[in-house]
Scaffold this motif. Structure first.
Motif, mmCIF file in Angstrom:
data_model
loop_
_atom_site.group_PDB
_atom_site.id
_atom_site.type_symbol
_atom_site.label_atom_id
_atom_site.label_comp_id
_atom_site.label_asym_id
_atom_site.label_seq_id
_atom_site.Cartn_x
_atom_site.Cartn_y
_atom_site.Cartn_z
ATOM 1 N N GLY A 110 52.790 43.517 38.675
ATOM 2 C CA GLY A 110 52.574 44.765 37.976
ATOM 3 C C GLY A 110 51.848 45.566 38.714
ATOM 4 N N LYS A 111 51.743 47.030 38.196
ATOM 5 C CA LYS A 111 51.111 47.979 38.897
ATOM 6 C C LYS A 111 49.496 47.927 38.684
ATOM 7 N N SER A 112 48.815 46.902 39.385
ATOM 8 C CA SER A 112 47.527 46.657 39.162
ATOM 9 C C SER A 112 46.544 47.473 40.260
ATOM 10 N N PRO A 113 45.512 47.823 39.801
ATOM 11 C CA PRO A 113 44.663 48.593 40.731
ATOM 12 C C PRO A 113 43.930 47.577 41.800
ATOM 13 N N ASP A 114 43.797 47.955 42.965
ATOM 14 C CA ASP A 114 43.247 47.223 44.037
ATOM 15 C C ASP A 114 41.882 47.271 44.121
ATOM 16 N N ILE A 115 40.772 46.058 43.757
ATOM 17 C CA ILE A 115 39.738 45.884 43.764
ATOM 18 C C ILE A 115 39.322 45.174 44.951
ATOM 19 N N PRO A 116 38.907 45.958 46.041
ATOM 20 C CA PRO A 116 38.553 45.245 47.399
ATOM 21 C C PRO A 116 37.128 44.628 47.399
ATOM 22 N N TYR A 117 36.514 44.367 46.466
ATOM 23 C CA TYR A 117 34.937 44.081 46.722
ATOM 24 C C TYR A 117 34.780 42.869 45.669
ATOM 25 N N VAL A 118 33.937 41.858 45.874
ATOM 26 C CA VAL A 118 33.351 41.197 44.849
ATOM 27 C C VAL A 118 31.981 41.206 44.987
ATOM 28 N N TYR A 119 31.119 40.722 43.988
ATOM 29 C CA TYR A 119 29.667 40.788 44.002
ATOM 30 C C TYR A 119 28.940 39.295 44.254
ATOM 31 N N VAL A 120 28.271 39.129 45.039
ATOM 32 C CA VAL A 120 27.625 37.859 45.649
ATOM 33 C C VAL A 120 26.149 37.857 45.241
ATOM 34 N N LEU A 121 25.874 37.085 44.397
ATOM 35 C CA LEU A 121 24.125 36.636 44.028
ATOM 36 C C LEU A 121 23.593 35.951 45.184
ATOM 37 N N HIS A 122 22.253 36.006 45.159
ATOM 38 C CA HIS A 122 21.436 35.369 46.222
ATOM 39 C C HIS A 122 21.623 33.781 46.101
ATOM 40 N N GLN A 123 21.923 33.271 44.995
ATOM 41 C CA GLN A 123 21.977 31.858 44.910
ATOM 42 C C GLN A 123 23.373 31.293 45.183
ATOM 43 N N GLY A 124 24.392 32.222 45.952
ATOM 44 C CA GLY A 124 25.590 31.932 46.220
ATOM 45 C C GLY A 124 26.768 32.052 45.271
ATOM 46 N N GLU A 125 26.490 32.778 44.150
ATOM 47 C CA GLU A 125 27.455 32.858 42.990
ATOM 48 C C GLU A 125 28.260 33.985 43.610
ATOM 49 N N VAL A 126 29.616 33.938 43.469
ATOM 50 C CA VAL A 126 30.520 34.903 43.706
ATOM 51 C C VAL A 126 31.259 35.175 42.334
ATOM 52 N N GLN A 127 31.089 36.706 41.992
ATOM 53 C CA GLN A 127 31.845 37.319 40.861
ATOM 54 C C GLN A 127 33.118 38.133 41.266
ATOM 55 N N ASN A 128 34.237 37.727 40.849
ATOM 56 C CA ASN A 128 35.436 38.540 41.207
ATOM 57 C C ASN A 128 35.732 39.021 39.943
ATOM 58 N N LEU A 129 35.570 40.196 39.693
ATOM 59 C CA LEU A 129 36.000 41.068 38.419
ATOM 60 C C LEU A 129 36.834 42.026 38.580
ATOM 61 N N LYS A 130 38.179 42.012 38.195
ATOM 62 C CA LYS A 130 39.358 42.994 38.424
ATOM 63 C C LYS A 130 40.028 43.349 37.000
ATOM 64 N N PRO A 131 40.649 44.238 36.892
ATOM 65 C CA PRO A 131 41.975 44.433 35.832
ATOM 66 C C PRO A 131 43.320 43.977 36.660
ATOM 67 N N ILE A 132 44.053 43.511 35.756
ATOM 68 C CA ILE A 132 45.501 43.109 36.157
ATOM 69 C C ILE A 132 46.630 43.592 35.263
ATOM 70 N N GLN A 133 47.500 44.075 35.591
ATOM 71 C CA GLN A 133 48.868 44.269 34.658
ATOM 72 C C GLN A 133 49.764 43.192 34.902
ATOM 73 N N VAL A 134 49.739 42.209 33.851
ATOM 74 C CA VAL A 134 50.410 40.964 33.839
ATOM 75 C C VAL A 134 51.776 41.349 33.308
ATOM 76 N N VAL A 135 52.920 40.668 34.080
ATOM 77 C CA VAL A 135 54.269 40.784 33.793
ATOM 78 C C VAL A 135 54.629 39.200 33.633
ATOM 79 N N THR A 136 54.848 38.632 32.636
ATOM 80 C CA THR A 136 55.005 37.367 32.367
ATOM 81 C C THR A 136 56.099 37.161 31.528
#
Length: 487
Positions: free
Chosen positions: A134-160
């Motif tokens: 799908g025509k999903s926007p490219d999100i090139p970054y992720v959030y990283v918290l100091h405890q080591g938690e990585v958060q990956n948030l992105k919109p996706i156009q899903v063709v299923t």
């Protein structure tokens, strides 16, 4: 055993040197904090010796737990023919990266930082039902918290791919699944879990665009482990997106025109069956319904494995129109050209004029006779009474009564006295021919009246049977669609 004095002095010197080195290191960091931005130093500190090709755990036996979440934003397209669903979702996932931890006090109290996605390890979680990119926007970054938690948030156009059931169109409800799983890692390496509580995911419509053709009912979630032919187990998180079509547009544009045409066909039965306009009216309705089906054929969904019920409804309605036209043609053929038909058979009279009128709850058969036939029968009755009165009048008077009254004798008496017998015989033959013609005409009218009565009774009987069939069919479909709509 007593240690030498020089050994004790050496131990104290080493401890002092380590303390001095630690103080120097901290002092150096504080100096670096003033020389470079804290975010830049933190990024360099985290990514300098980072290897994104290795799963971020210090002990390889530790399982990386990835929590995922899905929020449906819009239903973009439902392709029934190709069995494809296109949705736009907000996808969120987070996991613990043991190599991306730091002390906020060492970096100006920074508790979170955004890092390039291509620079760190990211789990290989895919959707099994993917059939197109799908025509999903490219999100090139992720959030990283100091405890080591990585958060990956992105919109996706899903063709299923989705198994779409269109039998209940336009009151259909579709249930399509989005299956998230790691394509390579087994459950010992990567495990999946739900970020939020299942009830929160189920009834979350906070970001859904609710103005389109489809309405979001709920999003169900289910976790399971699966294995292929006794191999390793793999985690799988399923999200069932349950949507319902809004039927108002299709009810107005498809159902109402068909209902109006069927009502006009029923009203057409009130035209007299012996008039030619009824056949032309039915043919016009059938042609109009054919054009209507051609127009709506592109609107109806089509699949290779099934036909929606509304398509069957249209076909049955056309079949009913054909039956109505056939019934009209047969009745018109029955009541037309009665002069060439014999008398109505006795079994037809008994079956149609006696038994059928009982089914129609009618005791008087004359109400099925056309008005002109009743008028003709009344006229013949009056003419016969008038002729009998005149004949009785002429036969009861004597010639002396006519002379005394100042009148003249009948022409017949004059002709009988003054003309020859041959002329008298010729006149009588003409009178007999006229009488036979009138009797034959009266007999033809009687036959026509009988066939018209049979035609009207059969027309009323077939009309009621047709009306019962249409009503039963309409009630059945209305009940089914009501059950499906409010189920």
């Amino acid at each position: 055993m007593v240690l030498p004095a020089w050994w004790a002095l050496l131990t104290l010197a080493l401890a002092a040197f380590e303390l001095q080195s630690e103080a120097a290191r901290r002092g150096k960091n504080r100096t670096l904090d003033t020389a470079k931005p804290a975010l830049l130093q933190l990024s360099e500190h985290l990514l300098t010796h980072y290897n994104k090709g290795v799963r971020p755990v210090r002990d390889w036996r530790t399982t990386t737990n990835v929590a995922i979440d899905v929020m449906v934003y819009a239903i973009l397209n439902v392709d029934e023919k190709n069995q494809v669903l296109t949705t736009y979702i907000w996808y969120r996932q987070h996991w613990i990266d043991e190599f991306l931890k730091w002390d906020p006090e060492d970096f100006d109290n920074i508790t979170q930082v955004s890092l390039p996605t291509e620079s760190i390890w990211v789990p290989d979680i895919l959707i099994n039902e993917f059939v197109d990119v799908g025509k999903s926007p490219d999100i090139p970054y992720v959030y990283v918290l100091h405890q080591g938690e990585v958060q990956n948030l992105k919109p996706i156009q899903v063709v299923t791919a989705c198994s779409l059931d269109i039998y209940n169109f336009p009151f259909d409800v579709q249930n399509c699944s989005l299956t998230f799983t790691s394509w390579l890692h087994n459950i010992q390496d990567i495990n999946l879990s739900l970020w939020r509580h299942p009830d929160q995911v189920k009834f979350d419509r906070s970001v859904f665009l609710n103005q389109g053709e489809w309405e979001l009912l709920c999003v169900l979630s289910h976790f399971r482990e699966f294995s292929v032919q006794g191999s390793d187990s793999y985690p799988e998180m399923k999200f069932y997106v349950v949507i319902r079509r809004r039927p108002l547009f299709y009810a107005v544009s498809l159902l109402l025109p068909s209902i109006f045409l069927m009502v006009m066909d029923i009203v057409g039965f009130y035209l007299p069956p012996d008039c030619g306009e009824r056949v032309s009216f039915k043919i016009t309705l059938l042609l109009g319904y054919s054009v209507f089906l051609i127009i709506v054929s592109d609107t109806l969904p089509a699949t290779a494995i099934g036909t929606p019920l509304i398509g069957i409804y249209f076909i049955v309605c056309m079949a009913l129109l054909v039956l109505s036209l056939t019934e009209t043609i047969l009745i018109v053929r029955l009541v037309h050209k009665q002069d060439l038909q014999p008398h109505v058979p006795d079994w037809v009279k008994w079956l149609v004029l006696d038994r059928a009128t009982v089914l129609l709850c009618c005791r008087d058969r004359k109400q099925f006779s056309p008005m002109w036939a009743q008028s003709a029968e009344s006229t013949r009755h009056l003419e016969s009474n008038d002729s009998s009165t005149k004949l009785n009048h002429y036969s009861g008077e004597t010639p002396q009564e006519y002379e005394g009254a100042g009148g003249t004798r009948p022409m017949l008496t004059t002709l009988a006295r003054g003309e020859s017998p041959a002329m008298m015989h010729s006149i009588l033959q003409e009178i007999i021919s006229i009488r036979h013609f009138l009797e034959k005409r009266d007999a033809s009218r009687a036959i026509a009246c009988e066939w018209l009565q049979v035609g009207y009774v059969l027309d009323a009987l077939l009309f009621r049977a047709y009306l019962v069939a249409v009503l039963a069919y309409s009630v059945t479909l209305g009940t089914l669609w009501s059950i499906w709509q409010y189920a």
